[in-house]
Design an enzyme around this catalytic site. Structure first.
Site, mmCIF file in Angstrom:
data_model
loop_
_atom_site.group_PDB
_atom_site.id
_atom_site.type_symbol
_atom_site.label_atom_id
_atom_site.label_comp_id
_atom_site.label_asym_id
_atom_site.label_seq_id
_atom_site.Cartn_x
_atom_site.Cartn_y
_atom_site.Cartn_z
ATOM 1 C CG HIS A 37 -1.949 -1.108 1.251
ATOM 2 N ND1 HIS A 37 -1.629 -2.173 2.271
ATOM 3 C CD2 HIS A 37 -3.180 -1.216 0.856
ATOM 4 C CE1 HIS A 37 -2.695 -2.932 2.070
ATOM 5 N NE2 HIS A 37 -3.416 -2.356 1.063
ATOM 6 N N GLY A 149 -3.137 -1.460 -7.049
ATOM 7 C CA GLY A 149 -2.038 -2.387 -7.416
ATOM 8 C C GLY A 149 -2.266 -3.365 -8.375
ATOM 9 C CE LYS A 151 -2.489 -8.826 -3.305
ATOM 10 N NZ LYS A 151 -3.616 -9.774 -3.122
#
Ligand code: PAF
Length: 288
Positions: A37, A149, A151
């Site tokens: 983050h 992100g 991910k």
């Protein structure tokens, strides 16, 4: 760093910053902040003059049997990390402010097609919850740039599509996945893993690396559809043998998230697998 709880105060702050010609960066989070983050916050600070990070655990994106109640809430530590990073404003909305009409009655933002497979198939309604809350937060914060992100590869694709389709005046910036030293993608859910599961967890990324290595190196010409299917089956078996319960392991075209074909150059391998009750996701993108 200032902490803002009310929409009115947020709007006044943003208005004031914009009146000084400042570009607003935004990082939406559900808290329990880790280095992944903070990398998003740093990226926003690099691209913009004033950065707002929100912490809000969004009930609309959790299924009935998911971890909404036990999702880690670590606000004191989160604040410290954001101050260290140089974040300007922390926005902490309440559910009553976000879903003014109540959760059930509330208008939803739905992105079709891209949300149907992968995480969308195993978490029905999840992406509707994500796109709805992100739209509301975008309307409140009115950022120039929002950072997400990679991910959550499917989430990023879905948000890009929503922004494009709804002509939202925000630039969506994707940030590469931040990993632990052994390769495990950083995630708030890693904290659910016990010591043994934590050791096993790294095999998810290793398996993705093996698949992408094979895609790049094991075919005299380009891989064809049967090769993709075989690699997916092999990877699922490897994960099962290591103690995972694979949810999906899919080789897709990076733009459409449809099953990859021999014509695709930009390929992403998307994976989700359970260790005990903890669901981990990860992905690797390559160019063939
Ligand atoms: O990625 C997340 O943490 C969440 O899905 C998001 C984007 C903050 C929306 O609640």
């Amino acid at each position: 760093m200032i902490t803002i709880q009310r929409e009115k105060e947020l709007r006044a702050t943003i208005r004031q910053q914009k009146s000084q010609g400042k570009r607003i960066g935004f990082v939406p989070t559900m808290g329990n902040l880790h280095d992944g983050h903070i990398a998003l916050v740093n990226r926003a600070l690099h691209l913009c003059d004033y950065v707002v990070t929100s912490v809000y655990v969004n009930p609309l994106q959790f299924g009935a049997n998911e971890d909404l109640e036990k999702y880690p809430r670590t606000l004191v530590a989160d604040k410290e990390k954001l101050v260290q990073a140089g974040n300007h404003a922390l926005f902490l909305p309440q559910t009553s402010q976000i879903y003014t009409g109540g959760l059930e009655e509330h208008t939803k933002v739905v992105v079709p097609n891209l949300t149907e497979d992968h995480c969308g198939a195993s978490r029905p309604g999840h992406f509707d919850g994500v796109t709805t809350v992100v739209s509301i937060l975008f309307n409140m914060v009115q950022p120039d740039v929002a950072v997400f992100g990679q991910k959550d590869f499917q989430q990023l694709a879905v948000i890009r599509k929503m922004v494009q389709d709804l002509h939202m005046p925000v630039t969506v910036e994707g940030h590469p996945t931040i990993r632990e030293d052994d390769g495990l993608a950083m995630s708030s859910r890693n904290g659910y893993l016990d010591a043994n599961q934590r050791k096993t967890a790294t095999i998810l990324y290793q398996t993705l690396q093996q698949t992408t290595d094979k895609l790049k190196n094991s075919f005299s010409s380009k891989p064809v559809n049967d090769d993709f299917a075989l690699l997916e089956t092999e990877a699922r078996a490897k994960l099962t043998e290591a103690g995972f319960r694979p949810d999906y392991y899919n080789i897709v075209a990076s733009d459409t998230l449809r099953p990859a074909t021999a014509d695709d150059k930009e390929i992403t391998v998307l994976a989700a697998a359970y260790l005990g009750n903890t669901r981990l996701i990860d992905n690797i993108s390559i160019t063939l």
